[in-house]
Design an enzyme around this catalytic site. Sequence first.
Site, short mmCIF file in Angstrom:
data_model
loop_
_atom_site.label_atom_id
_atom_site.label_comp_id
_atom_site.label_asym_id
_atom_site.label_seq_id
_atom_site.Cartn_x
_atom_site.Cartn_y
_atom_site.Cartn_z
N TYR A 151 0.84 -1.21 0.00
CA TYR A 151 0.00 0.00 0.00
C TYR A 151 0.88 1.25 0.00
O TYR A 151 0.68 2.17 -0.80
CB TYR A 151 -0.88 -0.06 1.24
N1 LIG Z 1 -9.83 6.03 5.77
C1 LIG Z 1 -8.68 6.59 6.11
O1 LIG Z 1 -8.48 7.04 7.24
C2 LIG Z 1 -7.59 6.73 5.09
C3 LIG Z 1 -6.28 7.04 5.52
C4 LIG Z 1 -5.29 7.25 4.56
C5 LIG Z 1 -5.60 7.15 3.21
N2 LIG Z 1 -6.88 6.81 2.82
C6 LIG Z 1 -7.15 6.72 1.38
O2 LIG Z 1 -8.37 7.38 1.09
C7 LIG Z 1 -9.05 6.73 0.01
C8 LIG Z 1 -10.44 6.32 0.42
O3 LIG Z 1 -10.37 5.54 1.59
P1 LIG Z 1 -11.63 4.78 2.23
O4 LIG Z 1 -11.23 4.43 3.62
O5 LIG Z 1 -12.86 5.58 2.01
O6 LIG Z 1 -11.66 3.47 1.31
P2 LIG Z 1 -12.72 2.24 1.23
O7 LIG Z 1 -11.93 1.00 1.39
O8 LIG Z 1 -13.84 2.50 2.18
O9 LIG Z 1 -13.20 2.26 -0.30
C9 LIG Z 1 -13.78 3.36 -0.90
C10 LIG Z 1 -14.59 2.94 -2.11
O10 LIG Z 1 -13.74 2.40 -3.13
C11 LIG Z 1 -14.43 1.34 -3.75
N3 LIG Z 1 -13.49 0.43 -4.44
C12 LIG Z 1 -12.62 -0.45 -3.89
N4 LIG Z 1 -11.94 -1.11 -4.85
C13 LIG Z 1 -12.39 -0.64 -6.03
C14 LIG Z 1 -12.09 -0.94 -7.40
N5 LIG Z 1 -11.17 -1.86 -7.73
N6 LIG Z 1 -12.76 -0.27 -8.37
C15 LIG Z 1 -13.70 0.66 -8.05
N7 LIG Z 1 -14.01 0.97 -6.79
C16 LIG Z 1 -13.38 0.34 -5.79
C17 LIG Z 1 -15.19 0.67 -2.62
O11 LIG Z 1 -16.28 -0.10 -3.11
C18 LIG Z 1 -15.64 1.88 -1.80
O12 LIG Z 1 -16.91 2.35 -2.21
C19 LIG Z 1 -8.13 5.56 -0.39
O13 LIG Z 1 -7.26 5.97 -1.40
C20 LIG Z 1 -7.37 5.29 0.89
O14 LIG Z 1 -6.16 4.61 0.65
C21 LIG Z 1 -7.86 6.59 3.74
#
Ligand SMILES: NC(=O)c1ccc[n+]([C@@H]2O[C@H](COP(=O)([O-])OP(=O)(O)OC[C@H]3O[C@@H](n4cnc5c(N)ncnc54)[C@H](O)[C@@H]3O)[C@@H](O)[C@H]2O)c1
Length: 248
Positions: A151
């Site tokens: 990641y």
């Molecule tokens: N949540 C956090 O605190 C956090 C921290 C650091 C970075 N991030 C980054 O923020 C972004 C969103 O995070 P999140 O926690 O909302 O993610 P999540 O895992 O909840 O996913 C968000 C959405 O992406 C969709 N998704 C997953 N794989 C997919 C694919 N192959 N094609 C199309 N859609 C797909 C899922 O169905 C979901 O609706 C990501 O890039 C994550 O790495 C999040």
Amino acid sequence: MKNLENQVIIVTGGAAGIGGALTRVFVKRGASVLAVDIDEDAGEEIQKVNTEKIAFLKGDVSKKEVAQEAVDMAVSKFGKLTGLVNNAHASRQKPLMELTSEDWDLSFNTGFKATLNFMKAAYAELKKNKGAIVNFGSGAAISGQDNQASYAAAKEAIRGLSRVAANEWAKDNIRVNIVCPLALTEGVAQWKENQPEQYKQVASKIPLKHFGDPQKDIAPVVAFLLSKDSQYMTGQTLMADGGDIKLR
Ligand SMILES: NC(=O)c1ccc[n+]([C@@H]2O[C@H](COP(=O)([O-])OP(=O)(O)OC[C@H]3O[C@@H](n4cnc5c(N)ncnc54)[C@H](O)[C@@H]3O)[C@@H](O)[C@H]2O)c1
């Protein structure tokens, strides 16, 4: 605040989690949104929020053709494309020595390659409209958190790509910036509910003492980077993480 009036924005992973919050907030701020997501139920649900201004494309962002399909659909539904947010990213957490080539592929194909493919597919339309791109990084990647090798590597590749695109595409009037969020998504909320003490302990180390609310704390930062208010910013990483990491 209507700082996204008349914009047309693609949000990958735009049906749930942070992406779902982005879709909702962008529409409230005047934009039309094409949410691309693998989760059909969540996609149908989010469309109901505003059937005129939200379109849903069911697709796996790791498939190259989905990027062009999304751009074509945004233009045919809403007439143009002004913004792109590469938010979707799937990965598995394991110690470095245990990650399989399939694990590496999952993270690089849904994270890095999807971001690259969507940027390339969107380029011509964004160039016409002084468009903006926001890509997603992560504090876990910057700090090198345990069990996050596939990641972290993909996230830092996204930041490298974004800085080059910011330089190369400045002449085309396309800005490219990065947001690293820390957010209480549905998954994190579940963990908070089940492990309240653990949540408190982790949250106490964040200067602002809580995980961000996707709609109140993360989406406005992304909206700012898509809006004219940030027209003199490109190639930057903004931490929306309660002060956890201070970049210099
Ligand atoms: N949540 C956090 O605190 C956090 C921290 C650091 C970075 N991030 C980054 O923020 C972004 C969103 O995070 P999140 O926690 O909302 O993610 P999540 O895992 O909840 O996913 C968000 C959405 O992406 C969709 N998704 C997953 N794989 C997919 C694919 N192959 N094609 C199309 N859609 C797909 C899922 O169905 C979901 O609706 C990501 O890039 C994550 O790495 C999040």
